[in-house]
Design an enzyme around this catalytic site. Structure first.
Site, PDB file in Angstrom:
ATOM      1  N   VAL A  36     -22.080  39.637 -30.246  1.00  0.00           N
ATOM      2  CA  VAL A  36     -22.162  41.101 -30.283  1.00  0.00           C
ATOM      3  C   VAL A  36     -22.991  41.626 -29.108  1.00  0.00           C
ATOM      4  O   VAL A  36     -22.609  42.603 -28.439  1.00  0.00           O
ATOM      5  CB  VAL A  36     -22.745  41.588 -31.635  1.00  0.00           C
ATOM      6  CG1 VAL A  36     -22.738  43.112 -31.690  1.00  0.00           C
ATOM      7  CG2 VAL A  36     -21.942  41.033 -32.812  1.00  0.00           C
ATOM      8  N   ARG A  84     -28.190  34.352 -18.646  1.00  0.00           N
ATOM      9  CA  ARG A  84     -28.149  35.148 -17.412  1.00  0.00           C
ATOM     10  C   ARG A  84     -27.069  34.636 -16.462  1.00  0.00           C
ATOM     11  O   ARG A  84     -26.453  35.406 -15.736  1.00  0.00           O
ATOM     12  CB  ARG A  84     -29.520  35.105 -16.719  1.00  0.00           C
ATOM     13  CG  ARG A  84     -29.710  36.175 -15.653  1.00  0.00           C
ATOM     14  CD  ARG A  84     -31.034  36.012 -14.936  1.00  0.00           C
ATOM     15  NE  ARG A  84     -31.106  34.765 -14.190  1.00  0.00           N
ATOM     16  CZ  ARG A  84     -30.488  34.530 -13.043  1.00  0.00           C
ATOM     17  NH1 ARG A  84     -29.765  35.480 -12.475  1.00  0.00           N
ATOM     18  NH2 ARG A  84     -30.585  33.352 -12.452  1.00  0.00           N
ATOM     19  N   VAL A 122     -22.682  46.847 -41.925  1.00  0.00           N
ATOM     20  CA  VAL A 122     -21.631  46.682 -42.941  1.00  0.00           C
ATOM     21  C   VAL A 122     -20.279  47.008 -42.302  1.00  0.00           C
ATOM     22  O   VAL A 122     -20.115  48.058 -41.668  1.00  0.00           O
ATOM     23  CB  VAL A 122     -21.849  47.605 -44.156  1.00  0.00           C
ATOM     24  CG1 VAL A 122     -20.696  47.462 -45.152  1.00  0.00           C
ATOM     25  CG2 VAL A 122     -23.179  47.304 -44.829  1.00  0.00           C
ATOM     26  N   GLY A 152     -18.679  45.831 -39.748  1.00  0.00           N
ATOM     27  CA  GLY A 152     -18.535  45.736 -38.289  1.00  0.00           C
ATOM     28  C   GLY A 152     -18.167  47.050 -37.640  1.00  0.00           C
ATOM     29  O   GLY A 152     -18.975  47.983 -37.604  1.00  0.00           O
ATOM     30  N   GLY A 157     -16.191  33.799 -33.086  1.00  0.00           N
ATOM     31  CA  GLY A 157     -17.405  34.618 -33.176  1.00  0.00           C
ATOM     32  C   GLY A 157     -17.457  35.523 -34.397  1.00  0.00           C
ATOM     33  O   GLY A 157     -18.254  36.450 -34.452  1.00  0.00           O
ATOM     34  N   ASP A 217     -23.432  36.971 -47.256  1.00  0.00           N
ATOM     35  CA  ASP A 217     -23.256  38.067 -46.297  1.00  0.00           C
ATOM     36  C   ASP A 217     -22.681  39.296 -47.020  1.00  0.00           C
ATOM     37  O   ASP A 217     -23.198  40.410 -46.889  1.00  0.00           O
ATOM     38  CB  ASP A 217     -22.313  37.600 -45.179  1.00  0.00           C
ATOM     39  CG  ASP A 217     -22.026  38.685 -44.162  1.00  0.00           C
ATOM     40  OD1 ASP A 217     -22.850  38.868 -43.247  1.00  0.00           O
ATOM     41  OD2 ASP A 217     -20.982  39.360 -44.283  1.00  0.00           O
ATOM     42  N   LYS A 223     -24.308  43.138 -47.802  1.00  0.00           N
ATOM     43  CA  LYS A 223     -23.619  44.383 -47.441  1.00  0.00           C
ATOM     44  C   LYS A 223     -23.401  45.276 -48.661  1.00  0.00           C
ATOM     45  O   LYS A 223     -23.561  46.493 -48.591  1.00  0.00           O
ATOM     46  CB  LYS A 223     -22.273  44.053 -46.787  1.00  0.00           C
ATOM     47  CG  LYS A 223     -22.431  43.391 -45.417  1.00  0.00           C
ATOM     48  CD  LYS A 223     -21.124  42.804 -44.948  1.00  0.00           C
ATOM     49  CE  LYS A 223     -21.213  42.263 -43.532  1.00  0.00           C
ATOM     50  NZ  LYS A 223     -20.054  41.446 -43.157  1.00  0.00           N
ATOM     51  N   GLY A 265     -16.206  40.571 -35.284  1.00  0.00           N
ATOM     52  CA  GLY A 265     -15.758  40.402 -33.895  1.00  0.00           C
ATOM     53  C   GLY A 265     -16.665  41.167 -32.955  1.00  0.00           C
ATOM     54  O   GLY A 265     -17.210  42.220 -33.319  1.00  0.00           O
TER      55      GLY A 265
HETATM   56  P1  NDP Z   1     -24.697  35.130 -32.144  1.00  0.00           P
HETATM   57  O1  NDP Z   1     -25.229  33.895 -32.773  1.00  0.00           O
HETATM   58  O2  NDP Z   1     -23.432  35.047 -31.379  1.00  0.00           O
HETATM   59  O3  NDP Z   1     -25.800  35.752 -31.181  1.00  0.00           O
HETATM   60  C1  NDP Z   1     -27.160  35.812 -31.507  1.00  0.00           C
HETATM   61  C2  NDP Z   1     -27.937  35.686 -30.220  1.00  0.00           C
HETATM   62  O4  NDP Z   1     -29.321  35.841 -30.510  1.00  0.00           O
HETATM   63  C3  NDP Z   1     -27.745  34.320 -29.552  1.00  0.00           C
HETATM   64  O5  NDP Z   1     -27.627  34.481 -28.162  1.00  0.00           O
HETATM   65  C4  NDP Z   1     -29.017  33.587 -29.965  1.00  0.00           C
HETATM   66  O6  NDP Z   1     -29.402  32.606 -29.031  1.00  0.00           O
HETATM   67  C5  NDP Z   1     -30.023  34.728 -29.993  1.00  0.00           C
HETATM   68  N1  NDP Z   1     -31.130  34.431 -30.897  1.00  0.00           N
HETATM   69  C6  NDP Z   1     -31.035  34.142 -32.220  1.00  0.00           C
HETATM   70  N2  NDP Z   1     -32.259  33.928 -32.733  1.00  0.00           N
HETATM   71  C7  NDP Z   1     -33.135  34.079 -31.704  1.00  0.00           C
HETATM   72  C8  NDP Z   1     -34.535  33.957 -31.608  1.00  0.00           C
HETATM   73  N3  NDP Z   1     -35.301  33.637 -32.671  1.00  0.00           N
HETATM   74  N4  NDP Z   1     -35.123  34.171 -30.410  1.00  0.00           N
HETATM   75  C9  NDP Z   1     -34.376  34.491 -29.332  1.00  0.00           C
HETATM   76  N5  NDP Z   1     -33.033  34.608 -29.348  1.00  0.00           N
HETATM   77  C10 NDP Z   1     -32.413  34.411 -30.534  1.00  0.00           C
HETATM   78  O7  NDP Z   1     -24.595  36.212 -33.304  1.00  0.00           O
HETATM   79  P2  NDP Z   1     -23.686  37.517 -33.341  1.00  0.00           P
HETATM   80  O8  NDP Z   1     -23.728  38.187 -32.035  1.00  0.00           O
HETATM   81  O9  NDP Z   1     -22.390  37.180 -33.960  1.00  0.00           O
HETATM   82  O10 NDP Z   1     -24.474  38.386 -34.429  1.00  0.00           O
HETATM   83  C11 NDP Z   1     -25.636  39.103 -34.115  1.00  0.00           C
HETATM   84  C12 NDP Z   1     -25.997  39.987 -35.293  1.00  0.00           C
HETATM   85  O11 NDP Z   1     -24.921  40.877 -35.549  1.00  0.00           O
HETATM   86  C13 NDP Z   1     -26.233  39.239 -36.614  1.00  0.00           C
HETATM   87  O12 NDP Z   1     -27.195  39.930 -37.362  1.00  0.00           O
HETATM   88  C14 NDP Z   1     -24.873  39.320 -37.293  1.00  0.00           C
HETATM   89  O13 NDP Z   1     -24.950  39.202 -38.690  1.00  0.00           O
HETATM   90  C15 NDP Z   1     -24.480  40.725 -36.895  1.00  0.00           C
HETATM   91  N6  NDP Z   1     -23.057  41.003 -36.940  1.00  0.00           N
HETATM   92  C16 NDP Z   1     -22.167  40.152 -36.329  1.00  0.00           C
HETATM   93  C17 NDP Z   1     -20.835  40.438 -36.334  1.00  0.00           C
HETATM   94  C18 NDP Z   1     -19.840  39.535 -35.709  1.00  0.00           C
HETATM   95  O14 NDP Z   1     -18.631  39.766 -35.890  1.00  0.00           O
HETATM   96  N7  NDP Z   1     -20.248  38.509 -34.976  1.00  0.00           N
HETATM   97  C19 NDP Z   1     -20.326  41.655 -36.985  1.00  0.00           C
HETATM   98  C20 NDP Z   1     -21.354  42.502 -37.583  1.00  0.00           C
HETATM   99  C21 NDP Z   1     -22.659  42.160 -37.551  1.00  0.00           C
HETATM  100  P3  NDP Z   1     -28.722  31.137 -29.052  1.00  0.00           P
HETATM  101  O15 NDP Z   1     -27.520  31.249 -28.190  1.00  0.00           O
HETATM  102  O16 NDP Z   1     -29.790  30.257 -28.534  1.00  0.00           O
HETATM  103  O17 NDP Z   1     -28.386  30.831 -30.489  1.00  0.00           O
HETATM  104  N1  HSE Z   2     -19.860  37.198 -40.391  1.00  0.00           N
HETATM  105  C1  HSE Z   2     -19.606  38.564 -40.681  1.00  0.00           C
HETATM  106  C2  HSE Z   2     -18.207  38.717 -41.234  1.00  0.00           C
HETATM  107  C3  HSE Z   2     -19.768  39.374 -39.428  1.00  0.00           C
HETATM  108  O1  HSE Z   2     -17.411  37.800 -41.070  1.00  0.00           O
HETATM  109  O2  HSE Z   2     -17.910  39.756 -41.819  1.00  0.00           O
HETATM  110  C4  HSE Z   2     -19.630  40.858 -39.664  1.00  0.00           C
HETATM  111  O3  HSE Z   2     -20.673  41.343 -40.448  1.00  0.00           O
END
Ligand code: NDP
Ligand code: HSE
Length: 346
Positions: free
Chosen positions: A29, A59, A144, A146, A198, A212, A216, A313
């Protein structure tokens, strides 16, 4: 510090100044949010910092190509907390250490936008209070469904009703798995695909075991029914025991299987449940395929209102995050009504 704690809307009355934004987390995200900000170039927003552990690999990744060279990449949270950023966008997930960092950001006068449902389900009311004390915002529209604006829709468009029931599909991963199993795919393969695309949480048991979705459901119950539920008290059943044969039996009944989340107000009691359930093939829930989410909000006066769209997503979720960001940058105000502790029936 005093000027820091002013509402961002007041700060931004100076038309030429931009709201400075830090991203915490450059994963699915976070990188999509950065891409939308780089592509859309909103005149009032400037991405100034990106924080992630082991940040160098982020980066130098392909996903970082659209990020402006002026952005500071860091793996020190203190760099963010001590910076002059106005809004912190938290996209890491989980409770620890995220809760502590968000508390520090709010206390330092920074507004927070987050997609973190566990954090909001378990700690939301305390964090909202802290934000109010520091005259900043905590907004979580992406937590909630997405990219489906069910939270802003309920906050702004349905707060005039008395909502008595919520039901629907709020986990994209489970819907992706079950709708592909319905078409003949096997559970392990589609779960692996959902992870690779993802959609799944970092620990996918949060998705398939219903944690999860129940987080929500608690957030939605708080917003729509003003009922504060303990997520651990919501009855939750895994989808991992659903087998191919179950879809055959379901079809004989003119049904299919979806992970359904439901909460219904019954006096002071809330009947809340997350489980794989039979849904009639003719119902809109059965038509939800892939990452589609669907929430039906039933109100005493307005009847049923349906929200539907992509619930997981990177890009759909990032749209919700960026929309929150723009709202906060303009000093958004949402309606706040009193919330009461509610008893679940588990
Ligand atoms: P990802 O695991 O893809 O990304 C999380 C990022 O945060 C990674 O780059 C991770 O690093 C970094 N990270 C995690 N913990 C730490 C920490 N303690 N210190 C520093 N960096 C950290 O997750 P998503 O992008 O999928 O999700 C992010 C948030 O969005 C979550 O809360 C998820 O529930 C929410 N969300 C996700 C959706 C989805 O479809 N993916 C939809 C709706 C909500 P590293 O690469 O090292 O793990
Ligand atoms: N893992 C969650 C899902 C991401 O599949 O709905 C969106 O909140």
């Amino acid at each position: 510090m005093a000027t820091k704690k002013k509402h961002i809307s007041e700060n931004k009355k100076k038309k030429d100044s931009k709201v400075k934004v830090a991203l915490l987390g450059f994963g699915t995200v976070g990188s999509s949010v950065a891409r939308i900000l780089a592509t859309s170039k909103f005149p009032s927003i400037e991405l100034t910092h990106i924080f992630n552990r082991n940040v160098e690999r982020k980066r130098t990744s392909e996903a970082a190509r659209t990020v402006a060279s002026s952005v500071v990449w860091t793996d020190s949270i203190d760099v963010i907390l001590r910076s002059d950023v106005d809004i912190v966008v938290e996209l890491m997930g989980g409770l620890n250490p995220v809760e502590g960092w968000i508390r520090k950001a709010l206390t330092a006068g920074k507004s927070v936008v987050t997609a973190n449902k566990q954090l909001i389900a378990y700690r939301g009311p305390g964090l909202v209070k802290l934000a109010a004390q520091h005259k900043v915002h905590l907004v979580h529209g992406a937590a909630v469904a997405g990219g489906v604006p069910v939270i802003p829709g309920m906050l702004q468009g349905l707060c005039g009703d008395q909502v008595t029931k919520l039901s629907g599909i709020v986990n994209g991963t489970c819907n992706y798995i079950l709708s592909r199993m319905e078409a003949g795919a096997d559970y392990a393969t589609v779960l692996a695909d959902a992870q690779q695309l993802g959609y799944a949480e970092s620990d996918p048991s949060a998705d398939v075991d219903g944690f999860d979705a129940r987080a929500k459901l608690c957030i939605l119950s708080r917003i729509a029914m003003h009922a504060e539920l303990d997520p651990d008290a919501v009855a939750t059943q895994t989808i991992s025991t659903v087998e191919a044969i179950d879809f055959t039996y379901a079809k004989e009944l003119n049904c299919t299987i979806r992970q359904v989340s439901r909460a219904e107000l019954d006096g002071k009691l809330v009947h809340a449940r997350v489980a794989p359930m039979l849904v009639p093939l003719a119902s809109p829930m059965a038509w939800s395929h892939g990452t589609q989410n669907m929430v039906v909000v039933s109100g005493r006066f307005g009847g049923d209102v349906v929200f539907s769209g992509h619930g997981a997503g990177g890009e759909p979720t990032a749209v919700a995050v960026v929309s929150d960001l723009l709202a906060v940058a303009q000093g958004c105000n949402t309606v706040e009504l009193p919330i009461k502790k509610a008893r679940g029936d588990r």
